[in-house]
Scaffold this motif. Sequence first.
Motif, PDB file in Angstrom:
ATOM      1  N   ILE A 383      37.540  42.977  40.119  1.00 51.78           N
ATOM      2  CA  ILE A 383      38.957  42.817  39.810  1.00 51.78           C
ATOM      3  C   ILE A 383      39.157  43.129  38.329  1.00 51.78           C
ATOM      4  O   ILE A 383      38.526  42.530  37.463  1.00 51.78           O
ATOM      5  CB  ILE A 383      39.446  41.402  40.174  1.00 51.78           C
ATOM      6  N   VAL A 384      40.021  44.104  38.039  1.00 51.98           N
ATOM      7  CA  VAL A 384      40.227  44.564  36.665  1.00 51.98           C
ATOM      8  C   VAL A 384      41.719  44.536  36.352  1.00 51.98           C
ATOM      9  O   VAL A 384      42.562  44.603  37.256  1.00 51.98           O
ATOM     10  CB  VAL A 384      39.671  45.994  36.460  1.00 51.98           C
ATOM     11  N   PRO A 385      42.084  44.425  35.073  1.00 59.60           N
ATOM     12  CA  PRO A 385      43.505  44.430  34.707  1.00 59.60           C
ATOM     13  C   PRO A 385      44.127  45.790  34.977  1.00 59.60           C
ATOM     14  O   PRO A 385      43.457  46.828  34.917  1.00 59.60           O
ATOM     15  CB  PRO A 385      43.489  44.094  33.216  1.00 59.60           C
ATOM     16  N   ALA A 386      45.407  45.799  35.291  1.00 61.62           N
ATOM     17  CA  ALA A 386      46.086  47.050  35.631  1.00 61.62           C
ATOM     18  C   ALA A 386      46.264  47.945  34.420  1.00 61.62           C
ATOM     19  O   ALA A 386      46.282  49.175  34.547  1.00 61.62           O
ATOM     20  CB  ALA A 386      47.449  46.746  36.255  1.00 61.62           C
ATOM     21  N   GLN A 387      46.396  47.353  33.218  1.00 56.50           N
ATOM     22  CA  GLN A 387      46.613  48.147  32.023  1.00 56.50           C
ATOM     23  C   GLN A 387      45.282  48.514  31.360  1.00 56.50           C
ATOM     24  O   GLN A 387      44.317  47.757  31.413  1.00 56.50           O
ATOM     25  CB  GLN A 387      47.478  47.368  31.022  1.00 56.50           C
ATOM     26  N   VAL A 388      45.244  49.660  30.739  1.00 56.31           N
ATOM     27  CA  VAL A 388      44.051  50.094  30.009  1.00 56.31           C
ATOM     28  C   VAL A 388      43.929  49.226  28.756  1.00 56.31           C
ATOM     29  O   VAL A 388      44.801  49.246  27.886  1.00 56.31           O
ATOM     30  CB  VAL A 388      44.143  51.581  29.623  1.00 56.31           C
ATOM     31  N   SER A 389      42.874  48.453  28.677  1.00 53.81           N
ATOM     32  CA  SER A 389      42.663  47.546  27.541  1.00 53.81           C
ATOM     33  C   SER A 389      41.174  47.418  27.307  1.00 53.81           C
ATOM     34  O   SER A 389      40.374  47.549  28.237  1.00 53.81           O
ATOM     35  CB  SER A 389      43.256  46.157  27.815  1.00 53.81           C
ATOM     36  N   PRO A 390      40.774  47.146  26.085  1.00 58.06           N
ATOM     37  CA  PRO A 390      39.351  46.856  25.855  1.00 58.06           C
ATOM     38  C   PRO A 390      38.934  45.654  26.692  1.00 58.06           C
ATOM     39  O   PRO A 390      39.692  44.693  26.853  1.00 58.06           O
ATOM     40  CB  PRO A 390      39.296  46.545  24.351  1.00 58.06           C
ATOM     41  N   GLN A 391      37.741  45.710  27.238  1.00 62.82           N
ATOM     42  CA  GLN A 391      37.285  44.657  28.134  1.00 62.82           C
ATOM     43  C   GLN A 391      37.295  43.295  27.448  1.00 62.82           C
ATOM     44  O   GLN A 391      37.502  42.272  28.083  1.00 62.82           O
ATOM     45  CB  GLN A 391      35.881  44.977  28.654  1.00 62.82           C
ATOM     46  N   GLU A 392      37.085  43.286  26.134  1.00 64.14           N
ATOM     47  CA  GLU A 392      37.015  42.016  25.422  1.00 64.14           C
ATOM     48  C   GLU A 392      38.340  41.250  25.491  1.00 64.14           C
ATOM     49  O   GLU A 392      38.369  40.016  25.412  1.00 64.14           O
ATOM     50  CB  GLU A 392      36.654  42.252  23.945  1.00 64.14           C
ATOM     51  N   VAL A 393      39.453  42.009  25.632  1.00 64.31           N
ATOM     52  CA  VAL A 393      40.768  41.357  25.659  1.00 64.31           C
ATOM     53  C   VAL A 393      40.894  40.444  26.870  1.00 64.31           C
ATOM     54  O   VAL A 393      41.471  39.357  26.808  1.00 64.31           O
ATOM     55  CB  VAL A 393      41.889  42.417  25.652  1.00 64.31           C
ATOM     56  N   TYR A 394      40.346  40.900  28.040  1.00 62.50           N
ATOM     57  CA  TYR A 394      40.484  40.143  29.283  1.00 62.50           C
ATOM     58  C   TYR A 394      39.216  39.381  29.653  1.00 62.50           C
ATOM     59  O   TYR A 394      39.194  38.700  30.673  1.00 62.50           O
ATOM     60  CB  TYR A 394      40.859  41.094  30.429  1.00 62.50           C
ATOM     61  N   VAL A 398      41.186  33.954  33.149  1.00 62.64           N
ATOM     62  CA  VAL A 398      41.416  33.690  34.577  1.00 62.64           C
ATOM     63  C   VAL A 398      42.613  34.505  35.071  1.00 62.64           C
ATOM     64  O   VAL A 398      43.643  34.606  34.394  1.00 62.64           O
ATOM     65  CB  VAL A 398      41.666  32.188  34.814  1.00 62.64           C
ATOM     66  N   VAL A 399      42.451  35.107  36.237  1.00 57.56           N
ATOM     67  CA  VAL A 399      43.547  35.848  36.872  1.00 57.56           C
ATOM     68  C   VAL A 399      44.571  34.844  37.402  1.00 57.56           C
ATOM     69  O   VAL A 399      44.205  33.812  37.979  1.00 57.56           O
ATOM     70  CB  VAL A 399      43.019  36.717  38.022  1.00 57.56           C
ATOM     71  N   LYS A 400      45.843  35.151  37.213  1.00 54.56           N
ATOM     72  CA  LYS A 400      46.896  34.235  37.665  1.00 54.56           C
ATOM     73  C   LYS A 400      47.846  34.927  38.645  1.00 54.56           C
ATOM     74  O   LYS A 400      47.856  36.152  38.785  1.00 54.56           O
ATOM     75  CB  LYS A 400      47.670  33.687  36.466  1.00 54.56           C
ATOM     76  N   ASN A 401      48.623  34.099  39.296  1.00 52.51           N
ATOM     77  CA  ASN A 401      49.564  34.579  40.305  1.00 52.51           C
ATOM     78  C   ASN A 401      50.571  35.561  39.710  1.00 52.51           C
ATOM     79  O   ASN A 401      50.980  35.443  38.557  1.00 52.51           O
ATOM     80  CB  ASN A 401      50.301  33.374  40.904  1.00 52.51           C
ATOM     81  N   GLU A 402      50.932  36.558  40.519  1.00 53.61           N
ATOM     82  CA  GLU A 402      51.936  37.557  40.188  1.00 53.61           C
ATOM     83  C   GLU A 402      51.525  38.450  39.018  1.00 53.61           C
ATOM     84  O   GLU A 402      52.386  39.011  38.320  1.00 53.61           O
ATOM     85  CB  GLU A 402      53.302  36.901  39.917  1.00 53.61           C
ATOM     86  N   GLU A 403      50.221  38.593  38.800  1.00 48.37           N
ATOM     87  CA  GLU A 403      49.738  39.554  37.803  1.00 48.37           C
ATOM     88  C   GLU A 403      49.386  40.863  38.494  1.00 48.37           C
ATOM     89  O   GLU A 403      49.010  40.890  39.671  1.00 48.37           O
ATOM     90  CB  GLU A 403      48.521  38.992  37.060  1.00 48.37           C
ATOM     91  N   LEU A 404      49.508  41.957  37.729  1.00 57.68           N
ATOM     92  CA  LEU A 404      49.173  43.286  38.241  1.00 57.68           C
ATOM     93  C   LEU A 404      47.692  43.547  38.017  1.00 57.68           C
ATOM     94  O   LEU A 404      47.173  43.342  36.913  1.00 57.68           O
ATOM     95  CB  LEU A 404      50.013  44.347  37.539  1.00 57.68           C
ATOM     96  N   ILE A 405      47.008  43.989  39.064  1.00 61.99           N
ATOM     97  CA  ILE A 405      45.563  44.203  38.997  1.00 61.99           C
ATOM     98  C   ILE A 405      45.194  45.529  39.641  1.00 61.99           C
ATOM     99  O   ILE A 405      46.003  46.161  40.320  1.00 61.99           O
ATOM    100  CB  ILE A 405      44.800  43.061  39.715  1.00 61.99           C
ATOM    101  N   LYS A 406      43.953  45.936  39.410  1.00 57.81           N
ATOM    102  CA  LYS A 406      43.330  47.044  40.132  1.00 57.81           C
ATOM    103  C   LYS A 406      42.018  46.527  40.708  1.00 57.81           C
ATOM    104  O   LYS A 406      41.436  45.571  40.186  1.00 57.81           O
ATOM    105  CB  LYS A 406      43.081  48.243  39.227  1.00 57.81           C
TER     106      LYS A 406
END
Length: 759
Positions: A383-394, A398-406
């Motif tokens: 499970i990865v964040p939908a936006q391109v970001s350095p991995q250290e940012v995320y 913890v993943v939360k409800n109604e977040e955009l993911i890939k």
Amino acid sequence: MDANLRQRHTYSKLGKHTLPTEKKPFEDSSIISTSKRDVDTPIGRIVFSLITCLAFFTRFFKIWYPYEVVFDEVHFGKFTSYVSYLQRTYFFDVHPPFAKLAFAFVGWCIGFDGQFLFESIGDNYIQNKVPYIGLRALPAILGSLTVPLIFLIMKESGYGLLSCTLSAAFILFDNAHLAETRLILIDAMLIFFITCSFYSYIRFYKQRHDEFSREWWVWLLMTGVSLSCVISTKYVGLFTFVTIGGAVAIDLWNLLDINRGLTMASERFFKHFLARAFTLLVVPFLIYLLWFWIHFAVLTKSGPGDDFMSPEFQATLADNPMTMQAVPIQYYDTITMRHRDTKVFLHSHPDKYPLRYEDGRISSQGQQVTGYPHNDTNNFWIIVPAQVSPQEVYKDRVVKNEELIKLKHVVTSTYLLSHDVASPYFITNQEFTTIDEESAFGDRSDDATFLLKIEGGNKDTEFQSKAGPFKLLHYPSKVAMWTHPKVLPDWAFLQQEICGNKNVLQLSNIWYVEDILDLDPTRLPSDMPRKPKSIPFWKRYMELQAKMFLHNNALTGSHPYSSHPIQWPFLIRGVSFWTKESTREQVYFIGNFIGWWINVLMLAILAGIFCGDQLSTRRGLSILNSAFRTRFYNSLGFFFLAWAAHYFPFFLMGRQLFLHHYLPAHLASSLVSGALFQFLFTSTVEGPVSQRFVQGKPAVVSQRIKMPLLAYCFAALIISGLVGGFIFFAPFTYGTPGLDVDGILRRKLLDTYELHWAK
């Protein structure tokens, strides 16, 4: 002071607000009669006793058979078994808890240990030592009491012995009502309390000349209690509220008549209004809440209904995975996801969709995404964040409800995607496939983006393993990731199809995270038992109510025995409850065709009389005398309102419907038939010859209802037909004896009757 004014003055001194001289003749049957009606004679009491005895005999006759689980006993029996009240494990159902609590209480009283599972139709009660007769006795008793209550409703409404007997006979000898009362089903309870509501309200209405007296309050309160039991059994009980509410609204409207002495500013009128509002709305609601409070107090352990509730709700249950094993999911965790209904894992592999499907449609030829029932490395997703970001940012977030993911497929290093290409089996559903990382974060980034929707969660709800049911919504198209049991052809290795479902509210869209791979030990839950959380009753109640209504409205799937409301009054289709091939026995749910078709005829005659009266009145004529018209619109109008309120709303419903949904309306139509029978065969309606006062109440010297010999002949013919029709279908109602092919074919009155062994 003339005689009329003296009478008004005398009546006013008694504290009454209905002026008898202003009262229309024949307006009600609550007047004190100086002649005894035939229903109150020894013969009437004998008939009433005979009807009551026959009701108990027919309902309890061979109640032990079938000694196997029948139809929805699979469903309602579970509520007294190990998964529910007796073992205190949480379950979910679309019906309120009152009737199920009643069954559980009976099970507790008769010593049922709750270990029998009620898993499937045909499971043997005797071999498993289940005290099922005691459980069946509850609806049988209530179903038996319904019949004499029908008789009493007609009696209290002022009808004669023939009408009372006919209305009761329509229910006494009806196969559908009988079938519902002999099994572990809740409709007998529903119908009994609907009948109690009608009876209590009629008794209350008869006390209106003795307003705010003890009897007045008792019967008004009994109406409210009965209504509460109706709505606490099934939500179709709302139709009974509509029936009583309509009658109350008319009653209050009539109280505003200036001849009644109550004005808009009258304190007494508002006392009437508040009394009805409190007893018919507030009291039923409080009793309704009581059953839910008991429901929550008893069901304190984790059970099969957990998944329907929010994570916060689940955390209140002991031994729940939410409190025992749940782990918050962080970005870049490797997880496996399973479909809640079919239990398959979200899976992908390097093989592609074929160029063309069997129907000639062309696919995207993308990488297959399927549902696979076994553990496999191809089930692993990151499970990865939908936006391109350095991995250290995320990292460690913890993943939360109604977040955009890939979602990144581990083995093939591709990303989950849905797009506007039809799926293999459904041309209306979107195909799911995967694409490479460059496209997933480049020109097709939106197509690879998904919105995480945790069931019952809010913005701050954490995404957790084990107990966090969720829907995965494709961000651009808003379709939900979905699967179904039908497997794909050999080119997909007979695995399940994964596609995008446009019906986002469908319950089968739900998934959950089965496991988090390579989990840091510091994130593992402590071995110490976690204490269940506590949330306010109102919060739990409101969540459960919302879930019940949502799931009830979602019961839109097809069923082989479902039917449409237009078919019910004519008995077009029945329902197969149980079969036993070795003896050719079966329980087939169908009504007494004689009674049901007579009721339809009577409803048609009623409509014809109403239309004829309205048309003639419009033209300055009168086909009905005042006595007939008053009773016709007041008494028969109430029964017709009950029928219409319990029938027509089903035409607006999109959920699965069955013949048993018509039983409350059939009961009301039986009241219509009995009442209309009296009007059709007598020109003398019980009413006043002269008015006077007896013990401070308006009284009349009334005429007896004299029914002609023809009426008795017709009544005998109808009852004989009802008995004949009842016996004709009795083998299908009691499940015994088994019939040969000819016997079954004789009972297949319509081709739509799905009878077994009919050839």
